[in-house]
Write a protein that holds these residues in place. Sequence first.
Motif, mmCIF file in Angstrom:
data_model
loop_
_atom_site.group_PDB
_atom_site.id
_atom_site.type_symbol
_atom_site.label_atom_id
_atom_site.label_comp_id
_atom_site.label_asym_id
_atom_site.label_seq_id
_atom_site.Cartn_x
_atom_site.Cartn_y
_atom_site.Cartn_z
ATOM 1 N N GLU A 153 0.867 -1.172 0.000
ATOM 2 C CA GLU A 153 0.000 0.000 0.000
ATOM 3 C C GLU A 153 0.909 1.229 0.000
ATOM 4 N N GLU A 160 4.427 6.848 2.676
ATOM 5 C CA GLU A 160 4.517 5.609 3.442
ATOM 6 C C GLU A 160 4.393 4.394 2.528
ATOM 7 N N GLN A 162 3.502 0.317 3.042
ATOM 8 C CA GLN A 162 3.043 -0.718 3.967
ATOM 9 C C GLN A 162 3.014 -2.065 3.257
ATOM 10 N N VAL A 164 1.668 -5.866 3.003
ATOM 11 C CA VAL A 164 0.487 -6.629 3.417
ATOM 12 C C VAL A 164 0.528 -8.012 2.772
ATOM 13 N N ALA A 184 8.951 -6.306 5.472
ATOM 14 C CA ALA A 184 8.706 -5.013 6.110
ATOM 15 C C ALA A 184 10.018 -4.328 6.481
ATOM 16 N N SER A 188 11.422 -0.682 5.021
ATOM 17 C CA SER A 188 11.213 0.301 6.095
ATOM 18 C C SER A 188 11.841 1.652 5.781
#
Length: 303
Positions: A153, A160, A162, A164, A184, A188
Amino acid sequence: MAKADMAKKQRPLTVDIPRPGDEQPVWSRVGVIALVGFVVGIAWPRLAGVRIGPSVPGDNKEKATAVATAAPPASAAPASAAPEAKPSEPAAKDAQQVVVGPGRITRCSDKKGKRVEDCGELQFDPVALPRLKELAKCPAALGLDGKLPIGFELNFGKKEVQVVKGRKATVPASAVSGILQCAAREFSNVSLEDVPHKYHRYSLVYTATFYPPGAQIEPDAKAGEGKDEQEQAAGTTTSETAVSGLAAVSWDTALVRGEPKEGKVVMRLVRGTRVKLVGRQNDWYKIELRGKTGWVYRGAIGL
């Protein structure tokens, strides 16, 4: 006075004949002279470290080796810190492998949150693919065999990214959580500032295919996803088109970049170097050479 002279003239002549033993040298004196000569000519220079003749071939080398052994330089690493031997090329095939194809855009929306039907292109592959390939080193992926769709996302308003979980995974459920955690961490510190975009938010998905050590990679593994998944795409994550063939560098020096046009230079190739063509984006070709890939301007390879 005259009588005395006459007496001398009249003295009888005496001849001494030496005996054979008297002509032999005095060996004690000869020994002393020889000893003194040895000390002065041979023993003393050696004891004093004076070389009175040319060096014997190899003496200097042995001396240098002896000095180096006796007093190693301060920067020399101890034997225990010697670097480990690099594995041979075939050993790389025995490691965990992951193949990731181009991603697809499943949906996008504008600043008001309104969904857009045609999302067009979003060049996120240069950001995503290198990081997704690092998942082969994730502890949760060791020995893994199967596919795992990984979703993203992207929020360009908040800058940002994200990670998933995707759908239709064929890897064990126990490994999914660990792999997503590794993903992740890889994303980051991703910056979205350098990613051209038209809309505010994007939903993407990439399919990572894992192969255990020693497994044979399928020829069509780079496709990444199946036909049904392709039909659901609302856009693509790259403007790259696949090409195939060979080419040779025609310039004196060709710069190979990590990304087309303004990417960082990753290789410099001299005239005549033959490369494999694997992709194209406008006037730039993606090439492969000795396991490395990059982008080169078409004129540099005579196209």
